[in-house]
Design a protein around this motif. Structure first.
Motif, PDB file in Angstrom:
ATOM      1  N   GLY A  89      25.657   3.184  17.492  1.00  0.00           N
ATOM      2  CA  GLY A  89      24.504   3.916  17.268  1.00  0.00           C
ATOM      3  C   GLY A  89      24.259   3.992  15.913  1.00  0.00           C
ATOM      4  O   GLY A  89      25.016   3.115  15.020  1.00  0.00           O
ATOM      5  N   PRO A  90      23.227   4.630  15.071  1.00  0.00           N
ATOM      6  CA  PRO A  90      23.020   4.734  13.744  1.00  0.00           C
ATOM      7  C   PRO A  90      24.206   4.863  12.862  1.00  0.00           C
ATOM      8  O   PRO A  90      24.253   4.607  11.808  1.00  0.00           O
ATOM      9  N   GLY A  91      25.088   6.007  13.379  1.00  0.00           N
ATOM     10  CA  GLY A  91      26.352   6.217  12.440  1.00  0.00           C
ATOM     11  C   GLY A  91      27.465   5.494  12.693  1.00  0.00           C
ATOM     12  O   GLY A  91      28.059   5.258  11.742  1.00  0.00           O
ATOM     13  N   GLY A  92      27.441   4.272  13.684  1.00  0.00           N
ATOM     14  CA  GLY A  92      28.590   3.521  13.691  1.00  0.00           C
ATOM     15  C   GLY A  92      28.954   3.171  15.028  1.00  0.00           C
ATOM     16  O   GLY A  92      28.043   3.307  16.075  1.00  0.00           O
ATOM     17  N   ARG A  93      30.085   2.681  15.232  1.00  0.00           N
ATOM     18  CA  ARG A  93      30.565   2.255  16.614  1.00  0.00           C
ATOM     19  C   ARG A  93      31.756   3.292  17.153  1.00  0.00           C
ATOM     20  O   ARG A  93      32.747   3.553  16.290  1.00  0.00           O
ATOM     21  N   GLN A  94      32.218   3.436  18.626  1.00  0.00           N
ATOM     22  CA  GLN A  94      33.086   4.176  18.923  1.00  0.00           C
ATOM     23  C   GLN A  94      33.416   3.594  20.472  1.00  0.00           C
ATOM     24  O   GLN A  94      32.682   3.096  20.843  1.00  0.00           O
ATOM     25  N   ILE A  95      34.746   4.007  20.797  1.00  0.00           N
ATOM     26  CA  ILE A  95      35.314   3.760  21.868  1.00  0.00           C
ATOM     27  C   ILE A  95      36.390   4.883  22.350  1.00  0.00           C
ATOM     28  O   ILE A  95      36.728   5.769  21.538  1.00  0.00           O
ATOM     29  N   LEU A  96      36.363   5.068  23.639  1.00  0.00           N
ATOM     30  CA  LEU A  96      37.129   6.248  24.072  1.00  0.00           C
ATOM     31  C   LEU A  96      38.159   5.743  24.826  1.00  0.00           C
ATOM     32  O   LEU A  96      37.993   4.608  25.696  1.00  0.00           O
ATOM     33  N   LEU A  97      39.445   6.302  24.616  1.00  0.00           N
ATOM     34  CA  LEU A  97      40.569   6.393  25.440  1.00  0.00           C
ATOM     35  C   LEU A  97      41.293   7.633  25.756  1.00  0.00           C
ATOM     36  O   LEU A  97      40.685   8.540  25.279  1.00  0.00           O
ATOM     37  N   THR A  98      42.189   7.542  26.621  1.00  0.00           N
ATOM     38  CA  THR A  98      42.716   9.042  26.976  1.00  0.00           C
ATOM     39  C   THR A  98      44.426   8.946  26.782  1.00  0.00           C
ATOM     40  O   THR A  98      44.995   7.812  26.684  1.00  0.00           O
ATOM     41  N   ASP A  99      44.746   9.891  26.284  1.00  0.00           N
ATOM     42  CA  ASP A  99      46.185  10.238  26.363  1.00  0.00           C
ATOM     43  C   ASP A  99      47.005  10.269  27.651  1.00  0.00           C
ATOM     44  O   ASP A  99      46.173  10.037  28.603  1.00  0.00           O
ATOM     45  N   PRO A 100      48.264  10.225  27.699  1.00  0.00           N
ATOM     46  CA  PRO A 100      49.015  10.204  29.125  1.00  0.00           C
ATOM     47  C   PRO A 100      48.562  11.360  29.938  1.00  0.00           C
ATOM     48  O   PRO A 100      48.623  11.014  31.089  1.00  0.00           O
ATOM     49  N   ALA A 101      48.075  12.543  29.708  1.00  0.00           N
ATOM     50  CA  ALA A 101      47.457  13.699  30.282  1.00  0.00           C
ATOM     51  C   ALA A 101      45.897  13.421  30.659  1.00  0.00           C
ATOM     52  O   ALA A 101      45.570  14.403  31.245  1.00  0.00           O
ATOM     53  N   GLY A 102      45.444  12.675  30.232  1.00  0.00           N
ATOM     54  CA  GLY A 102      43.988  12.474  30.510  1.00  0.00           C
ATOM     55  C   GLY A 102      43.039  13.129  29.381  1.00  0.00           C
ATOM     56  O   GLY A 102      41.705  13.095  29.488  1.00  0.00           O
ATOM     57  N   ASN A 103      43.806  13.648  28.136  1.00  0.00           N
ATOM     58  CA  ASN A 103      42.745  13.940  27.055  1.00  0.00           C
ATOM     59  C   ASN A 103      41.989  13.113  26.598  1.00  0.00           C
ATOM     60  O   ASN A 103      42.722  11.917  26.307  1.00  0.00           O
ATOM     61  N   LEU A 104      40.621  13.207  26.081  1.00  0.00           N
ATOM     62  CA  LEU A 104      40.042  11.981  25.339  1.00  0.00           C
ATOM     63  C   LEU A 104      40.203  12.041  23.902  1.00  0.00           C
ATOM     64  O   LEU A 104      40.578  12.836  23.165  1.00  0.00           O
ATOM     65  N   VAL A 105      40.313  10.736  23.447  1.00  0.00           N
ATOM     66  CA  VAL A 105      40.432  10.189  21.972  1.00  0.00           C
ATOM     67  C   VAL A 105      39.187   9.499  21.679  1.00  0.00           C
ATOM     68  O   VAL A 105      39.165   8.490  22.325  1.00  0.00           O
ATOM     69  N   GLU A 106      38.661   9.524  20.672  1.00  0.00           N
ATOM     70  CA  GLU A 106      37.717   8.871  20.345  1.00  0.00           C
ATOM     71  C   GLU A 106      37.948   8.068  18.874  1.00  0.00           C
ATOM     72  O   GLU A 106      38.411   8.613  17.900  1.00  0.00           O
ATOM     73  N   LEU A 107      37.915   6.786  19.076  1.00  0.00           N
ATOM     74  CA  LEU A 107      38.090   5.818  17.762  1.00  0.00           C
ATOM     75  C   LEU A 107      36.801   5.730  17.339  1.00  0.00           C
ATOM     76  O   LEU A 107      35.750   5.019  17.926  1.00  0.00           O
ATOM     77  N   PHE A 108      36.362   5.756  15.982  1.00  0.00           N
ATOM     78  CA  PHE A 108      34.953   5.785  15.612  1.00  0.00           C
ATOM     79  C   PHE A 108      35.230   4.851  13.867  1.00  0.00           C
ATOM     80  O   PHE A 108      35.975   5.179  13.205  1.00  0.00           O
ATOM     81  N   GLU A 109      34.348   3.885  14.043  1.00  0.00           N
ATOM     82  CA  GLU A 109      34.211   3.069  12.745  1.00  0.00           C
ATOM     83  C   GLU A 109      32.823   3.511  12.398  1.00  0.00           C
ATOM     84  O   GLU A 109      31.887   3.266  12.830  1.00  0.00           O
ATOM     85  N   PRO A 110      32.610   4.139  11.232  1.00  0.00           N
ATOM     86  CA  PRO A 110      31.389   4.535  10.779  1.00  0.00           C
ATOM     87  C   PRO A 110      30.653   3.121  10.100  1.00  0.00           C
ATOM     88  O   PRO A 110      31.230   2.064  10.068  1.00  0.00           O
ATOM     89  N   ALA A 111      29.314   3.295  10.217  1.00  0.00           N
ATOM     90  CA  ALA A 111      28.418   2.320   9.978  1.00  0.00           C
ATOM     91  C   ALA A 111      28.488   2.099   8.378  1.00  0.00           C
ATOM     92  O   ALA A 111      28.769   2.818   7.503  1.00  0.00           O
ATOM     93  N   THR A 112      28.181   0.633   8.004  1.00  0.00           N
ATOM     94  CA  THR A 112      28.270   0.435   6.626  1.00  0.00           C
ATOM     95  C   THR A 112      26.944   0.635   6.074  1.00  0.00           C
ATOM     96  O   THR A 112      25.955   0.361   6.696  1.00  0.00           O
ATOM     97  N   ALA A 113      26.740   1.167   4.846  1.00  0.00           N
ATOM     98  CA  ALA A 113      25.329   1.371   4.218  1.00  0.00           C
ATOM     99  C   ALA A 113      24.698   0.213   3.909  1.00  0.00           C
ATOM    100  O   ALA A 113      25.210  -0.935   3.604  1.00  0.00           O
TER     101      ALA A 113
END
Length: 126
Positions: free
Chosen positions: A102-126
């Motif tokens: 998106g305009p702010g950057g790129r992301q992907i979701l993974l889950t921890d062993p209990a199913g909690n979400l973790v988002e890894l986010f790379e900000p867009a460069t200006a």
């Protein structure tokens, strides 16, 4: 209110405290502060304090009726999303989504062993 120089805490309910500690410390750069497994552990990354509460912890008490679980997640900034994805896949982890841009950057979701979400986010460069 807490002082701005204190850690911000998030509680995640987990099925297995030791597995959660291993996930966050081995794969996502957290440091163990307190291990009271099987009930509880406390890990940190930068200003984020993640409280990992197992079934025996006070934090795992039932949520009041009518409270809806959302899509809340821990949001971790990364410098190179593609490299992180490759590293985590090589470690045997799987993802819950494809990369989303998106305009702010790129992301992907993974889950921890209990199913909690973790988002890894790379900000867009200006």
């Amino acid at each position: 209110m807490t002082a701005s120089d204190q850690l911000a805490g998030v509680r995640y309910l987990v099925d297995d405290v030791s597995a959660a500690v291993d996930f966050y410390t081995s794969h996502l750069g957290f440091t163990l502060r307190l291990d009271a497994a099987p009930a509880f552990a406390d890990v940190v990354r930068g200003p984020l304090r993640l409280l990992l509460s197992g079934p025996a912890s006070s934090g795992a008490r039932a949520t009041p009726r009518g409270t809806a679980a959302g899509r809340n997640r821990v949001h971790l900034l990364v410098g190179d999303l593609d490299a992180e994805i490759a590293r985590l896949r090589d470690a045997g982890l799987s993802f819950r989504s494809d990369v989303v841009a998106g305009p702010g950057g790129r992301q992907i979701l993974l889950t921890d062993p209990a199913g909690n979400l973790v988002e890894l986010f790379e900000p867009a460069t200006a």
